[in-house]
Motif scaffolding. Structure first.
Motif, PDB file in Angstrom:
ATOM      1  N   THR A 104       2.561  -5.852   5.079  1.00 31.69           N
ATOM      2  CA  THR A 104       2.633  -6.059   3.631  1.00 31.69           C
ATOM      3  C   THR A 104       1.419  -5.449   2.940  1.00 31.69           C
ATOM      4  O   THR A 104       1.548  -4.816   1.881  1.00 31.69           O
ATOM      5  CB  THR A 104       2.725  -7.564   3.308  1.00 31.69           C
ATOM      6  OG1 THR A 104       3.866  -8.096   3.964  1.00 31.69           O
ATOM      7  CG2 THR A 104       2.829  -7.804   1.823  1.00 31.69           C
ATOM      8  N   VAL A 105       0.250  -5.618   3.527  1.00 38.89           N
ATOM      9  CA  VAL A 105      -0.970  -5.028   2.952  1.00 38.89           C
ATOM     10  C   VAL A 105      -0.869  -3.505   2.942  1.00 38.89           C
ATOM     11  O   VAL A 105      -1.246  -2.853   1.954  1.00 38.89           O
ATOM     12  CB  VAL A 105      -2.220  -5.498   3.728  1.00 38.89           C
ATOM     13  CG1 VAL A 105      -3.446  -4.691   3.346  1.00 38.89           C
ATOM     14  CG2 VAL A 105      -2.465  -6.983   3.482  1.00 38.89           C
ATOM     15  N   GLN A 106      -0.335  -2.922   4.008  1.00 38.95           N
ATOM     16  CA  GLN A 106      -0.204  -1.465   4.054  1.00 38.95           C
ATOM     17  C   GLN A 106       0.786  -0.957   3.004  1.00 38.95           C
ATOM     18  O   GLN A 106       0.554   0.078   2.381  1.00 38.95           O
ATOM     19  CB  GLN A 106       0.229  -1.016   5.453  1.00 38.95           C
ATOM     20  CG  GLN A 106      -0.821  -1.245   6.519  1.00 38.95           C
ATOM     21  CD  GLN A 106      -2.106  -0.488   6.247  1.00 38.95           C
ATOM     22  OE1 GLN A 106      -2.098   0.633   5.757  1.00 38.95           O
ATOM     23  NE2 GLN A 106      -3.223  -1.124   6.539  1.00 38.95           N
ATOM     24  N   VAL A 107       1.881  -1.689   2.810  1.00 38.84           N
ATOM     25  CA  VAL A 107       2.843  -1.302   1.769  1.00 38.84           C
ATOM     26  C   VAL A 107       2.188  -1.403   0.404  1.00 38.84           C
ATOM     27  O   VAL A 107       2.344  -0.523  -0.445  1.00 38.84           O
ATOM     28  CB  VAL A 107       4.123  -2.163   1.851  1.00 38.84           C
ATOM     29  CG1 VAL A 107       5.003  -1.949   0.635  1.00 38.84           C
ATOM     30  CG2 VAL A 107       4.895  -1.837   3.117  1.00 38.84           C
ATOM     31  N   ARG A 108       1.443  -2.477   0.183  1.00 37.83           N
ATOM     32  CA  ARG A 108       0.735  -2.625  -1.091  1.00 37.83           C
ATOM     33  C   ARG A 108      -0.230  -1.459  -1.315  1.00 37.83           C
ATOM     34  O   ARG A 108      -0.307  -0.892  -2.413  1.00 37.83           O
ATOM     35  CB  ARG A 108      -0.040  -3.945  -1.117  1.00 37.83           C
ATOM     36  CG  ARG A 108      -0.715  -4.163  -2.472  1.00 37.83           C
ATOM     37  CD  ARG A 108      -2.044  -4.815  -2.437  1.00 37.83           C
ATOM     38  NE  ARG A 108      -2.941  -4.240  -1.457  1.00 37.83           N
ATOM     39  CZ  ARG A 108      -4.106  -4.770  -1.174  1.00 37.83           C
ATOM     40  NH1 ARG A 108      -4.483  -5.883  -1.749  1.00 37.83           N
ATOM     41  NH2 ARG A 108      -4.892  -4.205  -0.293  1.00 37.83           N
ATOM     42  N   LYS A 110      -0.022   1.555  -0.142  1.00 36.40           N
ATOM     43  CA  LYS A 110       0.756   2.757  -0.468  1.00 36.40           C
ATOM     44  C   LYS A 110       1.247   2.715  -1.912  1.00 36.40           C
ATOM     45  O   LYS A 110       1.245   3.727  -2.608  1.00 36.40           O
ATOM     46  CB  LYS A 110       1.958   2.899   0.471  1.00 36.40           C
ATOM     47  CG  LYS A 110       1.604   3.411   1.832  1.00 36.40           C
ATOM     48  CD  LYS A 110       1.267   4.872   1.744  1.00 36.40           C
ATOM     49  CE  LYS A 110       1.206   5.487   3.126  1.00 36.40           C
ATOM     50  NZ  LYS A 110       0.904   6.898   3.087  1.00 36.40           N
ATOM     51  N   LEU A 111       1.687   1.543  -2.369  1.00 39.53           N
ATOM     52  CA  LEU A 111       2.160   1.416  -3.747  1.00 39.53           C
ATOM     53  C   LEU A 111       1.032   1.639  -4.744  1.00 39.53           C
ATOM     54  O   LEU A 111       1.217   2.315  -5.761  1.00 39.53           O
ATOM     55  CB  LEU A 111       2.801   0.044  -3.970  1.00 39.53           C
ATOM     56  CG  LEU A 111       4.132  -0.188  -3.280  1.00 39.53           C
ATOM     57  CD1 LEU A 111       4.558  -1.641  -3.434  1.00 39.53           C
ATOM     58  CD2 LEU A 111       5.190   0.740  -3.833  1.00 39.53           C
ATOM     59  N   GLN A 116      -1.677   5.159  -8.624  1.00 35.36           N
ATOM     60  CA  GLN A 116      -2.865   5.901  -9.055  1.00 35.36           C
ATOM     61  C   GLN A 116      -2.576   7.397  -9.157  1.00 35.36           C
ATOM     62  O   GLN A 116      -3.027   8.053 -10.086  1.00 35.36           O
ATOM     63  CB  GLN A 116      -4.022   5.648  -8.093  1.00 35.36           C
ATOM     64  CG  GLN A 116      -4.589   4.249  -8.214  1.00 35.36           C
ATOM     65  CD  GLN A 116      -5.622   3.941  -7.158  1.00 35.36           C
ATOM     66  OE1 GLN A 116      -5.721   4.621  -6.141  1.00 35.36           O
ATOM     67  NE2 GLN A 116      -6.394   2.883  -7.387  1.00 35.36           N
ATOM     68  N   ASP A 117      -1.781   7.915  -8.233  1.00 29.51           N
ATOM     69  CA  ASP A 117      -1.396   9.321  -8.290  1.00 29.51           C
ATOM     70  C   ASP A 117      -0.589   9.608  -9.547  1.00 29.51           C
ATOM     71  O   ASP A 117      -0.794  10.636 -10.210  1.00 29.51           O
ATOM     72  CB  ASP A 117      -0.592   9.719  -7.057  1.00 29.51           C
ATOM     73  CG  ASP A 117      -1.437   9.771  -5.798  1.00 29.51           C
ATOM     74  OD1 ASP A 117      -2.676   9.783  -5.917  1.00 29.51           O
ATOM     75  OD2 ASP A 117      -0.837   9.790  -4.692  1.00 29.51           O
TER      76      ASP A 117
END
Length: 123
Positions: A104-108, A110-111, A116-117
């Motif tokens: 979940t932290v990794q998905v967050r 990435k989001l 930001q991009d």
């Protein structure tokens, strides 16, 4: 490439599962977010087949929370001397909770990175 201990391919796989869930549940189809742990069924034939991203994300977070609550409950039962709970069950539940939280932290991450991009794009 490793991102915080989790392969980027696993993150991409999870994002693909979220996209599949956002396209809408099918009657009797296994829940792609839960890894086949549950079955999503349509409530009524009139309900919309589209699931919003917010709903899919909330369902995923609720499931991660439930796994953590269950692991904590098993740990407390074991500490209180419940003979029906073994140490291996407690450890496995704890690891499942940890893995689901890390994913979940990794998905967050990435989001947030995608957001930001997008905010840095020239209009």
């Amino acid at each position: 490439m490793k991102a915080g201990g989790i392969d980027s391919s696993r993150i991409e796989s999870m994002l693909a599962q979220l996209k599949a869930a956002a396209q809408g549940p099918r009657v009797g189809q296994e829940n792609p977010i839960g890894g086949g742990l549950g079955i999503q069924k349509l409530d009524s034939p009139q309900s919309s087949t589209k699931v919003s991203f917010t709903d899919a994300l909330k369902a995923s977070l609720d499931q991660v929370n439930q796994v953590q609550v269950d692991a904590e409950k098993l740990g407390k039962n074991f500490a209180m001397g419940d003979d029906s709970v073994s140490l291996s069950d407690v450890m496995i539940a704890g690891q499942k909770a940890n893995i689901s939280f890390q994913a979940t932290v990794q998905v967050r991450n990435k989001l947030v990175s995608a957001y930001q991009d997008m905010m840095n794009m020239q209009v």
